[in-house]
Design a protein around this motif. Sequence first.
Motif, PDB file in Angstrom:
ATOM      1  N   GLU A 139      23.258  25.960  45.564  1.00 38.23           N
ATOM      2  CA  GLU A 139      23.768  27.479  45.737  1.00 38.23           C
ATOM      3  C   GLU A 139      25.391  27.221  45.833  1.00 38.23           C
ATOM      4  O   GLU A 139      26.067  28.115  45.179  1.00 38.23           O
ATOM      5  CB  GLU A 139      23.371  27.813  47.019  1.00 38.23           C
ATOM      6  CG  GLU A 139      23.663  29.326  47.158  1.00 38.23           C
ATOM      7  CD  GLU A 139      22.999  29.730  48.608  1.00 38.23           C
ATOM      8  OE1 GLU A 139      23.605  30.112  49.353  1.00 38.23           O
ATOM      9  OE2 GLU A 139      21.849  29.847  48.685  1.00 38.23           O
ATOM     10  N   GLU A 140      25.910  26.098  46.298  1.00 41.62           N
ATOM     11  CA  GLU A 140      27.376  25.861  46.609  1.00 41.62           C
ATOM     12  C   GLU A 140      27.837  25.721  45.294  1.00 41.62           C
ATOM     13  O   GLU A 140      28.830  26.067  45.110  1.00 41.62           O
ATOM     14  CB  GLU A 140      27.479  24.803  47.727  1.00 41.62           C
ATOM     15  CG  GLU A 140      28.956  24.315  47.749  1.00 41.62           C
ATOM     16  CD  GLU A 140      29.533  25.136  49.191  1.00 41.62           C
ATOM     17  OE1 GLU A 140      30.913  25.162  49.112  1.00 41.62           O
ATOM     18  OE2 GLU A 140      28.690  25.792  49.712  1.00 41.62           O
ATOM     19  N   GLU A 142      26.936  26.726  42.219  1.00 39.65           N
ATOM     20  CA  GLU A 142      26.821  28.233  41.710  1.00 39.65           C
ATOM     21  C   GLU A 142      27.967  28.882  42.265  1.00 39.65           C
ATOM     22  O   GLU A 142      28.758  29.424  41.372  1.00 39.65           O
ATOM     23  CB  GLU A 142      25.508  28.717  41.755  1.00 39.65           C
ATOM     24  CG  GLU A 142      24.437  27.962  41.066  1.00 39.65           C
ATOM     25  CD  GLU A 142      23.012  28.563  41.564  1.00 39.65           C
ATOM     26  OE1 GLU A 142      22.807  29.514  42.300  1.00 39.65           O
ATOM     27  OE2 GLU A 142      21.712  28.212  41.128  1.00 39.65           O
ATOM     28  N   CYS A 143      28.215  28.768  43.458  1.00 40.55           N
ATOM     29  CA  CYS A 143      29.489  29.625  43.933  1.00 40.55           C
ATOM     30  C   CYS A 143      30.476  29.376  43.430  1.00 40.55           C
ATOM     31  O   CYS A 143      31.560  29.974  42.943  1.00 40.55           O
ATOM     32  CB  CYS A 143      29.290  29.809  45.524  1.00 40.55           C
ATOM     33  SG  CYS A 143      28.123  30.734  46.101  1.00 40.55           S
ATOM     34  N   LEU A 144      30.925  28.090  43.495  1.00 36.90           N
ATOM     35  CA  LEU A 144      32.027  27.115  43.030  1.00 36.90           C
ATOM     36  C   LEU A 144      32.394  27.590  41.552  1.00 36.90           C
ATOM     37  O   LEU A 144      33.189  27.965  41.008  1.00 36.90           O
ATOM     38  CB  LEU A 144      31.888  25.548  43.186  1.00 36.90           C
ATOM     39  CG  LEU A 144      33.343  24.942  42.830  1.00 36.90           C
ATOM     40  CD1 LEU A 144      34.499  25.508  43.418  1.00 36.90           C
ATOM     41  CD2 LEU A 144      33.041  23.651  42.937  1.00 36.90           C
ATOM     42  N   LEU A 146      31.259  30.319  39.722  1.00 32.55           N
ATOM     43  CA  LEU A 146      31.425  31.489  39.731  1.00 32.55           C
ATOM     44  C   LEU A 146      33.024  31.857  40.135  1.00 32.55           C
ATOM     45  O   LEU A 146      33.662  32.732  39.687  1.00 32.55           O
ATOM     46  CB  LEU A 146      30.540  32.495  40.470  1.00 32.55           C
ATOM     47  CG  LEU A 146      29.026  32.454  40.000  1.00 32.55           C
ATOM     48  CD1 LEU A 146      28.132  33.311  40.922  1.00 32.55           C
ATOM     49  CD2 LEU A 146      29.133  33.348  38.475  1.00 32.55           C
ATOM     50  N   ASP A 147      33.393  31.174  41.424  1.00 30.50           N
ATOM     51  CA  ASP A 147      34.892  31.279  41.664  1.00 30.50           C
ATOM     52  C   ASP A 147      35.783  30.890  40.559  1.00 30.50           C
ATOM     53  O   ASP A 147      36.686  31.659  40.372  1.00 30.50           O
ATOM     54  CB  ASP A 147      34.910  30.418  42.725  1.00 30.50           C
ATOM     55  CG  ASP A 147      34.500  31.130  44.215  1.00 30.50           C
ATOM     56  OD1 ASP A 147      34.045  32.319  44.297  1.00 30.50           O
ATOM     57  OD2 ASP A 147      34.422  30.335  45.133  1.00 30.50           O
TER      58      ASP A 147
END
Length: 181
Positions: A139-140, A142-144, A146-147
């Motif tokens: 999850e982390e 994926e967030c990175l 996307l950022d």
Amino acid sequence: YYNKVDLDITNKEWAKNLSFTECNLWFFPYCNNKHYIMICVNIKAERFEVLDSLRHKDFEKTYKSMAERVVQYAINYMKTQFADKTVRWERFSWFKLEKVTQPDQISCGMYVIRWMRHWEGKYNSALTKDWKRIDLINEERECLMLDIILDEENLERERIMKEATKYCNMKNKKKELKGRK
């Protein structure tokens, strides 16, 4: 690899505008055989800290000489920046974080990124909270991703968004066709 890399940043144009007189922690990610570790120069605690998510027991053999080399470049540069502040490098000791073991063989880079965000010179729960679970690490990750993709400064943002939209439309059409059969 590092023998071919110029680690001396003292004469680099981009480094001339940096001011590190207020920094207490300097982070140096290091990759050896596809495994990332973090070397942190902790000015306040007078330590060179090695953060290794796999807790390699052979640190002395595998990483110590390279870590010492990275630290020496950092010291050389810091000496030019800390002209007004006395840093007694000879008093610095080595510290190796022993509390973290990642749950797989591919998440070491994510641990390094997390340490850069949360390391304060000591172990704290934000560093490893629930990080034994692969789903939370992913999850982390994926967030990175996307950022990076969605950042306004990303010159490829629009192209990537168009390609993603095309991909999603194609996927939806395939689902639609399967539903009709």
